[in-house]
Design an enzyme around this catalytic site. Sequence first.
Site, PDB file in Angstrom:
ATOM      1  N   GLY A 130      -4.533  53.959  24.171  1.00  0.00           N
ATOM      2  CA  GLY A 130      -4.981  55.066  25.018  1.00  0.00           C
ATOM      3  C   GLY A 130      -6.413  54.817  25.473  1.00  0.00           C
ATOM      4  N   SER A 226      -2.824  47.512  23.491  1.00  0.00           N
ATOM      5  CA  SER A 226      -3.719  48.171  24.429  1.00  0.00           C
ATOM      6  C   SER A 226      -5.046  48.528  23.745  1.00  0.00           C
ATOM      7  CB  SER A 226      -3.022  49.400  25.027  1.00  0.00           C
ATOM      8  OG  SER A 226      -3.692  49.865  26.158  1.00  0.00           O
ATOM      9  N   TYR A 227      -5.450  49.813  23.769  1.00  0.00           N
ATOM     10  CA  TYR A 227      -6.712  50.189  23.123  1.00  0.00           C
ATOM     11  C   TYR A 227      -6.638  50.058  21.603  1.00  0.00           C
ATOM     12  CZ  TYR A 227     -11.216  52.417  22.462  1.00  0.00           C
ATOM     13  OH  TYR A 227     -12.526  52.661  22.115  1.00  0.00           O
ATOM     14  N   ASP A 407       1.747  41.806  32.625  1.00  0.00           N
ATOM     15  CA  ASP A 407       0.886  42.983  32.540  1.00  0.00           C
ATOM     16  C   ASP A 407      -0.344  42.784  33.400  1.00  0.00           C
ATOM     17  OD1 ASP A 407      -0.515  45.271  31.773  1.00  0.00           O
ATOM     18  OD2 ASP A 407      -1.280  44.339  29.938  1.00  0.00           O
ATOM     19  N   HIS A 459       2.981  45.232  29.622  1.00  0.00           N
ATOM     20  CA  HIS A 459       2.004  45.751  28.669  1.00  0.00           C
ATOM     21  C   HIS A 459       2.663  46.173  27.366  1.00  0.00           C
ATOM     22  CE1 HIS A 459      -2.038  47.371  27.932  1.00  0.00           C
ATOM     23  NE2 HIS A 459      -1.473  48.451  27.439  1.00  0.00           N
TER      24      HIS A 459
END
Length: 485
Positions: A130, A226-227, A407, A459
Amino acid sequence: MMKLQISHILKQLLLFFSLLRFSCEANQIEKLNELIKSRRSVNPPRAESWASLDELNGQYLSPLYVGSHEGLKEANKIEALPGQPEGVDFNQYSGYVTVDPRAGRALFYYFVESPQDSATKPLVLWLNGGPGCSSFGYGAMEELGPFRVNSDGKTLYLNEYAWNKAANVIFLESPAGVGFSYSNRSSDYYNVGDKRTAIDSYIFLVNWLERFPEYKNRDFFIAGESYAGHYVPQLAHTILSNNNNTKRTVINLKGIAIGNAWIDDKTGEQGTYDYFWTHALTSDESQAGILKYCDFVNYTSLCDKYLSQADNEVGYIDIYNIYAPMCKSSAPKSSTGSVYDFDPCSDDYVYNYLNLKEVQTSLHVRPTQWSSCSGVGWTDSPTTILPTLKQLIAYGISVWVYSGDTDGRVPVTSSRYSINTLKLPVVNAWRPWYSSQEVGGHVVQYKGLTLTTVRGAGHLVPSYQPERALTLISSFLQRKLPPPS
């Protein structure tokens, strides 16, 4: 007494309205974009780096909260999820673990054991990014979990390439305010960032292991995307720091794996725009302007001009997978989904399913307007996580960085640029690896770190290439490179 009652009611109303604010439906792309753009604002998140493990030595977790967990494992067992298919042959658990009793802060988890040899298989914690997105809604229900949601939003189908084939897997919704996780103190939704997320996740783990003591000595791995390129190394850092305190639970951390991971702002953004241009998404003019005016540290008006121009040229595509179709809600849907063909509208199906009353009852959660991402305020976030990765490597932790090669949000170019700054010697040269007699991706092993791509994945690697993702994670858990043939 009346004043106390009124004060309590006002606090509950404040909490209610703050929860409404956070229930807006966003996605991981938007949340990461928000954070990246906030770096250029007049009030960016604090970017202080993490202390070294030796300096930290667990000092910020004293005293450590450990609650009573008697009977809670049995209470958390899921008999069956509504709409689940026949043939489920593994144990499922879900519920809350309190991490701060004074604030009433509790994190939601979903845990699935392996259907075969669960007593000997390792334990994996999965984290989505996120920041502020759900590891349950994304990771468990759209990626590597045992089920996916049909288009009716009411029934499930099996994922035959679920990661619990290779390990026992915990999905954690963190920090409080994300998914079903909550706090009774509304300020917790505004004043949160990397450090408290790592601390709360560590406290969760220590307490979860009290609830499931049979896993205390099990080999433990952390994975995410991701984050979670921040979350995973920072939690690993916190675990190692606190393992030095012999009065606390020693967590048998063996390795981390981060996918399409945001780990360094400068190389991350540079790699993104280079990827756009090399994949014919942006013009020569925009690329020339970016190369001339952007150092991705200090953003000038001319740099911003060409970045915005490039963003507009990319157009309305799924940046998570630049070759994937977009969700068209009006399109006819098949009654049963297929793990071989990821449905771009899966977010909608998961949202509908997890907001069913009977589903929330089976998950042992309090009534919640669940959303995939929440608007928690982000107060601290280092601009690079590379020093933390270097510390983990120095401590002998296995570090894998994997990247779906379609991605565009955190592309493989960003991962390669970031890793190249570490200047690690190559142990095993770049080569293809295989899954089901096809090239699954490419891999290079450095001293202390492995970089691998996943061919044809976006992703959310396990969503787009579930079989290749299972081959990859199985190799990681076995601490060997993916198959050479």
